[in-house]
Design a protein around this motif. Structure first.
Motif, PDB file in Angstrom:
ATOM      1  N   UNK A 197      83.729   0.942  95.842  1.00 43.46           N
ATOM      2  CA  UNK A 197      83.158   2.257  95.572  1.00 43.46           C
ATOM      3  C   UNK A 197      84.250   3.265  95.244  1.00 43.46           C
ATOM      4  N   UNK A 198      85.334   3.260  96.024  1.00 37.97           N
ATOM      5  CA  UNK A 198      86.405   4.234  95.819  1.00 37.97           C
ATOM      6  C   UNK A 198      87.144   4.010  94.502  1.00 37.97           C
ATOM      7  N   UNK A 199      87.276   2.775  94.099  1.00 31.70           N
ATOM      8  CA  UNK A 199      87.890   2.494  92.801  1.00 31.70           C
ATOM      9  C   UNK A 199      87.054   3.098  91.667  1.00 31.70           C
ATOM     10  N   UNK A 200      85.735   3.057  91.829  1.00 34.18           N
ATOM     11  CA  UNK A 200      84.846   3.674  90.841  1.00 34.18           C
ATOM     12  C   UNK A 200      85.015   5.193  90.849  1.00 34.18           C
ATOM     13  N   UNK A 201      85.135   5.773  92.051  1.00 35.23           N
ATOM     14  CA  UNK A 201      85.342   7.211  92.165  1.00 35.23           C
ATOM     15  C   UNK A 201      86.653   7.637  91.504  1.00 35.23           C
ATOM     16  N   UNK A 202      87.685   6.832  91.681  1.00 37.48           N
ATOM     17  CA  UNK A 202      88.981   7.151  91.087  1.00 37.48           C
ATOM     18  C   UNK A 202      88.889   7.203  89.562  1.00 37.48           C
ATOM     19  N   UNK A 203      88.109   6.313  88.990  1.00 40.10           N
ATOM     20  CA  UNK A 203      87.914   6.305  87.541  1.00 40.10           C
ATOM     21  C   UNK A 203      87.155   7.553  87.094  1.00 40.10           C
ATOM     22  N   UNK A 204      86.186   7.970  87.917  1.00 36.92           N
ATOM     23  CA  UNK A 204      85.427   9.195  87.609  1.00 36.92           C
ATOM     24  C   UNK A 204      86.364  10.394  87.569  1.00 36.92           C
ATOM     25  N   UNK A 205      87.229  10.519  88.585  1.00 38.68           N
ATOM     26  CA  UNK A 205      88.165  11.640  88.657  1.00 38.68           C
ATOM     27  C   UNK A 205      89.175  11.570  87.510  1.00 38.68           C
ATOM     28  N   UNK A 206      89.673  10.369  87.241  1.00 37.78           N
ATOM     29  CA  UNK A 206      90.665  10.178  86.178  1.00 37.78           C
ATOM     30  C   UNK A 206      90.090  10.563  84.817  1.00 37.78           C
ATOM     31  N   UNK A 207      88.798  10.325  84.633  1.00 41.54           N
ATOM     32  CA  UNK A 207      88.143  10.673  83.367  1.00 41.54           C
ATOM     33  C   UNK A 207      87.768  12.142  83.295  1.00 41.54           C
ATOM     34  N   UNK A 208      88.098  12.897  84.339  1.00 45.34           N
ATOM     35  CA  UNK A 208      87.873  14.338  84.339  1.00 45.34           C
ATOM     36  C   UNK A 208      86.480  14.773  84.729  1.00 45.34           C
ATOM     37  N   UNK A 209      85.625  13.829  85.186  1.00 50.64           N
ATOM     38  CA  UNK A 209      84.249  14.200  85.546  1.00 50.64           C
ATOM     39  C   UNK A 209      84.183  14.791  86.948  1.00 50.64           C
ATOM     40  N   UNK A 210      84.751  14.107  87.925  1.00 52.91           N
ATOM     41  CA  UNK A 210      84.935  14.587  89.302  1.00 52.91           C
ATOM     42  C   UNK A 210      83.664  14.664  90.155  1.00 52.91           C
ATOM     43  N   UNK A 211      82.476  14.749  89.554  1.00 51.23           N
ATOM     44  CA  UNK A 211      81.246  14.877  90.350  1.00 51.23           C
ATOM     45  C   UNK A 211      80.566  13.528  90.545  1.00 51.23           C
ATOM     46  N   UNK A 212      80.189  13.250  91.794  1.00 52.59           N
ATOM     47  CA  UNK A 212      79.384  12.066  92.105  1.00 52.59           C
ATOM     48  C   UNK A 212      78.237  12.480  93.024  1.00 52.59           C
ATOM     49  N   UNK A 213      77.118  11.780  92.921  1.00 48.80           N
ATOM     50  CA  UNK A 213      75.992  11.992  93.835  1.00 48.80           C
ATOM     51  C   UNK A 213      76.171  11.030  95.006  1.00 48.80           C
ATOM     52  N   UNK A 214      76.645  11.550  96.145  1.00 48.09           N
ATOM     53  CA  UNK A 214      76.942  10.656  97.266  1.00 48.09           C
ATOM     54  C   UNK A 214      75.679  10.048  97.877  1.00 48.09           C
ATOM     55  N   UNK A 215      74.520  10.657  97.642  1.00 48.12           N
ATOM     56  CA  UNK A 215      73.281  10.045  98.132  1.00 48.12           C
ATOM     57  C   UNK A 215      73.073   8.689  97.453  1.00 48.12           C
ATOM     58  N   UNK A 216      73.248   8.663  96.135  1.00 48.05           N
ATOM     59  CA  UNK A 216      73.113   7.405  95.398  1.00 48.05           C
ATOM     60  C   UNK A 216      74.274   6.457  95.692  1.00 48.05           C
ATOM     61  N   UNK A 217      75.488   7.017  95.795  1.00 47.00           N
ATOM     62  CA  UNK A 217      76.663   6.199  96.064  1.00 47.00           C
ATOM     63  C   UNK A 217      76.573   5.530  97.437  1.00 47.00           C
ATOM     64  N   UNK A 218      76.089   6.268  98.426  1.00 49.85           N
ATOM     65  CA  UNK A 218      75.968   5.698  99.772  1.00 49.85           C
ATOM     66  C   UNK A 218      74.869   4.653  99.837  1.00 49.85           C
ATOM     67  N   UNK A 219      73.804   4.842  99.068  1.00 50.35           N
ATOM     68  CA  UNK A 219      72.757   3.815  98.992  1.00 50.35           C
ATOM     69  C   UNK A 219      73.328   2.522  98.424  1.00 50.35           C
ATOM     70  N   UNK A 220      74.087   2.672  97.337  1.00 45.68           N
ATOM     71  CA  UNK A 220      74.684   1.490  96.708  1.00 45.68           C
ATOM     72  C   UNK A 220      75.679   0.821  97.653  1.00 45.68           C
ATOM     73  N   UNK A 221      76.474   1.642  98.355  1.00 45.15           N
ATOM     74  CA  UNK A 221      77.479   1.100  99.285  1.00 45.15           C
ATOM     75  C   UNK A 221      76.821   0.338 100.427  1.00 45.15           C
ATOM     76  N   UNK A 222      75.881   0.969 101.096  1.00 45.55           N
ATOM     77  CA  UNK A 222      75.262   0.327 102.263  1.00 45.55           C
ATOM     78  C   UNK A 222      74.430  -0.885 101.870  1.00 45.55           C
ATOM     79  N   UNK A 223      73.837  -0.836 100.665  1.00 44.92           N
ATOM     80  CA  UNK A 223      73.109  -2.007 100.172  1.00 44.92           C
ATOM     81  C   UNK A 223      74.078  -3.161  99.937  1.00 44.92           C
ATOM     82  N   UNK A 224      75.254  -2.857  99.385  1.00 45.00           N
ATOM     83  CA  UNK A 224      76.269  -3.876  99.137  1.00 45.00           C
ATOM     84  C   UNK A 224      76.772  -4.464 100.454  1.00 45.00           C
TER      85      UNK A 224
END
Length: 541
Positions: A197-224
């Protein structure tokens, strides 16, 4: 010849009379049956509620007036719909939005009042000490209420639904899967999923987007995580099954309000057909996995596996080989696999989401937690042994679960006539504890009850409230406490430690504060945050 014709005519006449008699008897019987059914129906929806209302009124307990057949269900739904139709200001004073019926009716009828869910009397009780007494009951006075049919279809005959001896048997089988040695082995799975998950976040920040929906991210994380810990080598199949379960759960939440319509769940509407299809596909996929594990457990040296499913099946086999000869059927194992996901994934996902949201809202506490993580863990992945040393993080998580508990209410059905807190409650009634309201009660937590103050837990949970040592029981109490509570806490801590090591974060300008509840509390419109990579020039953790 003439005589015989006469005899035939007489016989036909007698038969006609006889047939009319049979028809009359049948109609009379049908009429009697109809009257009996109508009488029973009238007693159930009018006379009995009237008597129960008088029973409670004689003890000084009142509530919103009973409406025939529907009780207070329509008023209850209206309060919920009005509360969730608009967002609220950025505040932790959330009771009126998430649990609006309690502040509304308690102001009129007192902290303990009677409301009606259809023709079922429900005593709403303010007081966590009484909740502890009900949860700790060993006399069989209180049992789990019947789940609505759509939720029963979703959960099956799993641990969350069961009661009595059957529940005890399932609990005996599930418990070993969550022992400390098993939890230690799960940390590596939790770390691996969080790294991804964090590697994906790093790519988001590197691409200049910086915003993530942690509700969806946490669902994906806990499901994984639950797919890895529950199914191990069958991880990909597990992810697919849990994806289907998430869809089924979404459909159940959309249809929940429509269950007051008689026979709605049997009608071939589009969502019903889709729900039936998903349920069949999930059952078939889980059955296939279980059969494969059974063959592997009996025919190979690898056994059933070290994941949750393998541990459960190993215990089942041991019981089958013992004198008791009691295991679980495939249908029951399927139900417990569903429970792993729904109880484990949803609870932890929303718990972690609100923890991140609150740390984003309170940057001073975010920095305190990060400093502690740096001292205890450095830049290394968290280990099982170090997580209990994170006292500040523990205080923060206790305050998060107090303000935003996954389960906002606790309900039990009275199995036999009993007395609770001096109130005589008849068999068949329900007792409901509005736990969210109790966790925000100023008389219990102080005038700052709606403020985020983790320091209130500096001396532990037992001394956090004014006068009740067990005022905070988010995972239940006694024998019925959640079997997976240590799993949920462990996963939440692992994820937060790794997030704090890598990122700082604030709420996005687009964040809308709108907590709501279905099975567990969740942010109705998601939880977007803005990320800042603390080590953008360094290698990843």
């Amino acid at each position: 010849m003439v005589r015989s014709i006469y005899d035939i005519l007489e016989t036909l006449k007698d038969m006609e009379t006889s047939l009319f008699s049979v028809a009359e008897i049948m109609w009379f019987s049908f009429g009697c049956l109809l009257v009996i059914l109508l009488a029973k129906f009238t007693i159930a929806i009018w006379w009995k509620p009237l008597q129960i209302t008088k029973h409670f009124q004689s003890q000084g307990i009142t509530g919103p007036p009973y409406k025939i057949l529907f009780g207070n269900t329509l008023e209850y739904a209206k309060l919920i719909n009005e509360a969730t139709s608009k967002p609220m200001k950025l505040s932790h004073d959330i009771v009126a939005r998430v649990q609006p019926y309690y502040p509304y009716w308690s102001k009129i009828y007192g902290s303990t009042f009677l409301m009606w869910l259809g023709p079922i009397p429900t005593l709403v009780v303010g007081g966590s000490e009484l909740a502890k007494k009900v949860l700790g009951d060993k006399k069989g006075n209180y049992r789990k209420p019947k789940w609505n049919p759509v939720m029963k279809e979703l959960l099956g005959e799993g641990l969350v639904v069961l009661d009595g001896d059957k529940w005890a048997h399932h609990r005996q089988i599930i418990n070993p899967s969550f022992h400390t040695d098993k939890l230690k082995d799960m940390v590596c799975c939790m770390v691996e999923s969080t790294v991804n998950m964090l590697e994906k976040w790093e790519k988001v920040v590197k691409n200049g987007e910086k915003e993530v929906d942690v509700a969806q991210e946490c669902k994906a994380l806990t499901s994984d995580v639950i797919a890895r810990t529950a199914f191990g080598s069958s991880y990909l199949q597990g992810k697919h099954i849990f994806h289907l379960l998430a869809q089924q759960m979404s459909l159940a939440s959309q249809d929940n309000a429509k269950l007051i319509v008689p026979c709605y769940r049997f009608l071939p509407f589009k969502r019903n057909r889709e729900r039936w299809r998903l349920n069949k596909e999930i059952k078939n996929a889980l059955k296939e996995l279980i059969i494969i594990r059974e063959k592997a457990g009996t025919n190979t040296s690898q056994g059933y596996g070290n994941d949750l499913l393998g541990s459960m099946m190993k215990t089942i086999q041991e019981l089958r080989s013992s004198e008791s000869n009691e295991g679980l059927t495939i249908e029951e194992i399927i139900a417990e696999c569903k429970t792993f996901f729904i109880a484990g994934q949803e609870t932890t996902s929303n718990y972690l989401t609100f923890a991140i949201v609150l740390l984003a809202m309170h940057p001073d506490w975010q920095e305190q937690a990060r400093s502690e993580v740096h001292v205890v863990c450095g830049n290394c992945h968290p280990k099982f042994e170090t997580l209990n040393k994170l006292k500040t993080l523990g205080m923060i998580l206790n305050e998060v679960i107090r303000l935003y508990p996954p389960a906002v209410g606790l309900m039990r059905e009275v199995h036999k006539d009993t007395t609770l807190g001096g109130i005589a409650i008849p068999k068949g009634a329900q007792v409901l504890f509005p736990m969210l309201s109790l966790y925000h009660d100023t008389s219990l937590w102080g005038e700052d009850a709606n403020e985020f103050k983790p320091e209130r837990f500096s001396e532990g949970i037992s001394k956090a409230a004014k006068y009740e040592s067990t005022a905070l029981i988010p995972f239940g109490y006694g024998l019925r406490s959640c079997v997976g509570q240590n799993y949920a806490m462990l996963e939440t801590k692992v994820a937060l430690v790794m997030i704090l090591q890598r990122f700082s974060f604030v709420l996005s300008p687009g964040y809308v504060h709108a907590p709501t509840s279905f099975i567990t509390m969740f942010p109705q419109h998601g939880a977007p945050i803005i990320l800042h990579n603390l080590h953008s020039d360094e290698s990843t953790v």
